[in-house]
Design an enzyme around this catalytic site. Structure first.
Site, PDB file in Angstrom:
ATOM      1  N   GLY A 460       2.291 -11.542  -3.493  1.00 29.87           N
ATOM      2  CA  GLY A 460       2.616 -10.709  -4.637  1.00 29.87           C
ATOM      3  C   GLY A 460       1.731  -9.488  -4.738  1.00 29.87           C
ATOM      4  N   THR A 461       0.855  -9.300  -3.751  1.00 37.67           N
ATOM      5  CA  THR A 461      -0.115  -8.208  -3.785  1.00 37.67           C
ATOM      6  C   THR A 461       0.430  -6.896  -3.229  1.00 37.67           C
ATOM      7  OG1 THR A 461      -0.932  -8.910  -1.633  1.00 37.67           O
ATOM      8  CG2 THR A 461      -2.037  -9.818  -3.570  1.00 37.67           C
ATOM      9  N   ASN A 587      -2.579   2.178  -1.232  1.00 34.02           N
ATOM     10  CA  ASN A 587      -1.305   2.386  -1.910  1.00 34.02           C
ATOM     11  C   ASN A 587      -1.603   2.439  -3.403  1.00 34.02           C
ATOM     12  OD1 ASN A 587       1.142   1.725  -3.450  1.00 34.02           O
ATOM     13  ND2 ASN A 587       2.099   1.283  -1.481  1.00 34.02           N
ATOM     14  N   GLU A 661      -9.498  -8.977  -6.361  1.00 33.32           N
ATOM     15  CA  GLU A 661     -10.263  -9.829  -7.270  1.00 33.32           C
ATOM     16  C   GLU A 661     -11.264  -9.093  -8.145  1.00 33.32           C
ATOM     17  OE1 GLU A 661     -10.895 -13.928  -5.013  1.00 33.32           O
ATOM     18  OE2 GLU A 661     -10.807 -12.249  -3.622  1.00 33.32           O
TER      19      GLU A 661
END
Length: 706
Positions: A460-461, A587, A661
């Site tokens: 999902g990153t 990005n 994180e």
């Protein structure tokens, strides 16, 4: 190359349309002929042994194919992770451990069969509560990440006692659970000696290695597919019991088997952030400069496996401290095995450290931003190595400017708005910028396109998209000419998606393969072969040969504004700002999403998330999202992100650092410090609950002169 395809541009996710239209296949969504379904039976005692398992009624249920127990399940090999040795013994190490598995034609039949299994136990007294004075406390040799349990520099006791200002407080974090949107799920298919598994995992190759050991197979006979994963936050970073159970059931029945764990069982079998009690002692002079820093962590693991979150390690790296002592102490309890949860060690440790820094600033009568600036360092205190780059001070200054920190009245409860008290807080953040060896393949086909293959995992990153951008940039080609294949153990091997090291690791291999492909194309004459021209890259030697003369970390600063209701104690975050220095941003769109996601999780940790341990039953009662509260849209009104320009050429060819994180690190401390500024009440035990605030809020409700 198109102007909108440059590395760093906000390219939309390549798989976005598949996800929103439902065509992206997750672990149990692959259609397979003759598929059966499994449902596990959890233990109802916290410690003891299974004395009998009555499966007669379960096997009589319509459509039931098998019921596996420790008496008839296939014998497994000995893996490094004992939590995977399911149905191998009558021993019960914690409540919720699996003691049987029902397999049936339909999901409903499997659930009915599991409910009909009758298990008899010989229970034993259990011990499930963390106590810093527990007689079983010991110092593990290593903690998570391979760090030494204890580190000492200078003479902490002498320096602390000699300090003009001394802080000595204990900060507590309850057990926290990962709860990804997609539960842990697997589909297993045997084809003769070959095993194919669709698994909700953060690393397909890691799962394959474990399965090969467990089933005594050659790795080449196993394929693990994890092409789409609905989140993990660390809980899917290692194989979990469902993949082993699915493979066992498929072998037993000769049918493909799907097993998606119910959410109310996840708390017991897929890891969690263990509760910690952290004593932080800081000695400083009147100007706020730290001379002594002590950080002692008390936590627990299970009797099955040792796991110690490295919560004291942030105090080894963040601030100048001539005299320091950081320790970890562990006890083994009759509880589920803790494991990774987003930013393990850094998140929990920085809550304690940054809360203590806020308290030190107040004791020294120094602005909290200024205090951190005065204790900044150009070298990592623990190792003495200079940082490849460290813009913590710039993050703090830029954040203060953008947040409007200047002119802040430091007095608690100095900003009332009717019956609301408004406060602001700040915390710093840091996270290791790691990279691991990876392999990748780049292929040029006869039509002018490129195919990139690497066993990376997108949880999902946006990894799939960013890797395609790295390839396009290295090849000097438009993004629409690049096809990316990830998420399968049959691809060139890559490390797990974890530790904020995935993109840096896979990306280095992709970059190297693409550059090698360009060189091969330059030497090639004539048309390309029908199957294209391929090159393979491996960064093992590059990573091993990288300089160890520098410390590698990303940094950031989080600012929070909260409102607290005087009458109810309800706390809401009004706004959050994060400013980060995390290398080159690859990005802008996916990076912003990751930073915001991490900060939202930190907000949730500060105000809502917690699990309790029921001492009598030996388990966590909060087993669903109705009782384990997480932040929702209404709780997150205004989260803003900014990053500084930073390209760190010493890390990898892209100049990037991990960003998955660092957003959560520091956020909880910023929120609780804002609560203190709003109310004058210091909350040292998460989460901030109304009952923690109401006694202190009563002071503000007294009439003048009362």
């Amino acid at each position: 190359m198109n102007a909108t395809d440059r590395l760093g541009d906000p390219v939309a996710r390549l798989e976005g349309r598949e996800k929103v239209t439902g065509t992206a296949r997750y672990a149990t969504e692959h259609p397979l002929e003759g598929c059966a379904y499994a449902w596990p039976v959890p233990a109802t005692i916290a410690k003891g042994a299974v004395t009998a398992v009555d499966t007669e009624a379960a096997l009589a249920e319509p459509g039931v194919l098998a019921v596996l127990t420790h008496e008839n399940a296939p014998r497994l090999g000995d893996p490094d992770d004992a939590t995977l040795l399911v149905l191998q013994s009558p021993r019960v190490a914690h409540r919720g451990q699996y003691v049987a598995l029902a397999v049936a034609e339909t999901l409903q039949s499997a659930q009915s069969a599991a409910a009909a299994v009758r298990v008899s136990y010989a229970p034993e007294p259990h011990d499930v509560l963390l106590d810093a004075g527990h007689p079983g406390m010991y110092a593990p040799e290593k903690v998570n990440g391979g760090f030494p349990s204890d580190r000492v520099r200078g003479d902490f006791d002498m320096a602390f006692e000699a300090s003009e200002i001394r802080l000595d407080e204990i900060y507590r974090i309850p057990p926290l659970h990962n709860h990804p949107m997609e539960p842990h799920a697997s589909t297993a298919v045997w084809d003769g000696p070959r095993l194919r598994v669709y698994d909700s995992s953060q690393g397909a190759s890691t799962v394959r290695v474990a399965l090969a050991t467990l089933f005594d197979m050659e790795e080449e006979l196993i394929s693990v597919v994890s092409d789409h994963v609905g989140g993990g936050f660390g809980s899917k970073g290692t194989p979990r019991p469902q993949v082993v159970l699915a493979a066992m059931a498929a072998r037993e029945t000769g049918r493909p088997v799907k097993l998606a764990l119910p959410r109310n069982q996840l708390a017991a079998v897929v890891g969690h952030r263990a509760a910690t009690a952290q004593r932080v002692r800081i000695g400083a002079d009147g100007s706020g400069r730290i001379s002594a820093l002590g950080h002692e962590v008390f936590t627990y693991s299970s009797t099955i496996k040792e796991f110690t979150e490295q919560s004291a390690t942030p105090s080894r790296t963040m601030y100048a401290s001539p005299h320091s002592r950081t320790t970890h102490r562990l006890t083994r309890l009759d509880v589920p095995t803790p494991s990774w949860l987003r930013a393990p060690g850094e998140c929990s440790g920085m809550f304690a450290l940054e809360s203590a820094m806020d308290e030190l600033a107040i004791a020294c009568r120094i602005d909290p931003v200024e205090l951190r600036l005065r204790n900044d360092t150009v070298k990592e205190p623990d190792s003495g190595r200079p940082f490849t780059s460290r813009q913590l001070a710039a993050c703090l200054r830029e954040g203060a400017l953008r947040f409007g920190w200047q002119g802040r009245d430091p007095r608690p409860a100095s900003r009332p708005e009717g019956r609301l008290l408004i406060g602001t807080g700040v915390a710093a953040s840091g996270y290791p910028a790691e990279v691991g060896p990876s392999q990748a393949e780049a292929c040029a086909d006869a039509t002018g396109g490129y195919r990139i293959r690497v066993d990376a995992t997108d949880i999902g990153t946006g990894a799939r998209t960013v890797l395609a951008q790295i390839a396009a940039d290295a090849l000097g080609a438009p993004l629409d000419r690049v096809r990316i294949e990830i998420g399968c153990s049959d691809l060139p091997k890559g490390p797990v998606a974890g530790g904020s090291a995935g993109t840096a690791s896979w990306g280095w291999a992709v970059h190297k393969a693409c550059r090698a492909l360009l060189a091969a194309l330059a030497e090639h004459s004539g048309p390309l072969p029908e199957d294209g021209l391929s090159v393979h890259a491996d960064t093992a030697e590059d990573v091993a040969g990288a300089s160890h003369d520098y410390a590698r970390r990303a940094f950031g600063a989080q600012f929070a504004e909260v409102q607290v209701d005087m009458d109810t104690g309800e706390t809401r975050v009004r706004r959050l700002l994060g400013v980060f220095a995390a290398g080159r941003i690859l990005n802008a769109r996916t990076a912003r999403s990751q930073f915001i996601g991490g900060m939202t999780m930190g907000l949730s940790m500060a105000l809502m998330e917690h699990s309790t341990m029921d001492a009598e039953f030996g388990d966590h009662p909060e087993r669903d999202l109705a009782s384990y509260h997480v932040a929702v849209h209404a709780d997150v009104p205004d989260v803003r992100v900014h990053w500084l320009e930073e390209e760190d050429s010493r890390l990898n060819p892209m100049g990037s650092k991990g960003i998955g994180e660092i957003g959560i690190v520091g956020t909880a401390a910023a929120v609780t410090s804002a609560v203190h500024h709003a109310t004058g009440v210091r909350v040292r035990t998460l989460p901030v609950l109304p009952e923690s605030l109401l006694p202190g809020l009563a002071e503000w409700q007294r009439p003048a002169g009362g």
